[in-house]
Design a protein around this motif. Sequence first.
Motif, PDB file in Angstrom:
ATOM      1  N   VAL A  72     -16.138  13.067   1.559  1.00  0.00           N
ATOM      2  CA  VAL A  72     -16.958  11.900   1.858  1.00  0.00           C
ATOM      3  C   VAL A  72     -18.097  12.292   2.788  1.00  0.00           C
ATOM      4  CG1 VAL A  72     -16.986   9.660   3.015  1.00  0.00           C
ATOM      5  CG2 VAL A  72     -15.125  10.231   1.473  1.00  0.00           C
ATOM      6  N   PHE A  73     -17.780  13.014   3.855  1.00  0.00           N
ATOM      7  CA  PHE A  73     -18.829  13.406   4.794  1.00  0.00           C
ATOM      8  C   PHE A  73     -19.832  14.367   4.177  1.00  0.00           C
ATOM      9  CE2 PHE A  73     -15.855  12.365   8.497  1.00  0.00           C
ATOM     10  CZ  PHE A  73     -16.400  11.094   8.606  1.00  0.00           C
ATOM     11  N   LEU A  74     -19.357  15.251   3.309  1.00  0.00           N
ATOM     12  CA  LEU A  74     -20.299  16.142   2.618  1.00  0.00           C
ATOM     13  C   LEU A  74     -21.237  15.358   1.724  1.00  0.00           C
ATOM     14  CD1 LEU A  74     -18.048  19.196   1.662  1.00  0.00           C
ATOM     15  CD2 LEU A  74     -20.014  19.185   3.203  1.00  0.00           C
ATOM     16  N   LEU A  75     -20.712  14.376   1.022  1.00  0.00           N
ATOM     17  CA  LEU A  75     -21.578  13.571   0.159  1.00  0.00           C
ATOM     18  C   LEU A  75     -22.599  12.765   0.959  1.00  0.00           C
ATOM     19  CD1 LEU A  75     -19.035  12.231  -2.471  1.00  0.00           C
ATOM     20  CD2 LEU A  75     -20.934  13.785  -2.882  1.00  0.00           C
ATOM     21  N   LEU A  76     -22.165  12.224   2.086  1.00  0.00           N
ATOM     22  CA  LEU A  76     -23.056  11.359   2.856  1.00  0.00           C
ATOM     23  C   LEU A  76     -24.094  12.144   3.662  1.00  0.00           C
ATOM     24  CD1 LEU A  76     -20.636   8.623   4.187  1.00  0.00           C
ATOM     25  CD2 LEU A  76     -22.330   8.422   2.380  1.00  0.00           C
TER      26      LEU A  76
END
Length: 79
Positions: A72-76
């Motif tokens: 999730v953090f990589l995508l955001l």
Amino acid sequence: MFNEVILNAAKYVGAGLATIGLAGAGVGIGTVFGSLILGIARNPSYKDELFKMAILGFALTEAIALFALMIVFLLLFAL
């Protein structure tokens, strides 16, 4: 400009879908500790062995949740 809006929308949709892994990890942790309670209720003499296995199951299930959160953090923030 339009491509940037589409990219941001896809990023947020992907991050939202990746959080489903966090809900699955919550269910898995509940299952692990529910099984621990049932196992101790059936045979209290195996409490220490069952607790060790439950902690291992908790750690592995929590690792899956952390991997989902990392995605999730990589995508955001990385794209």
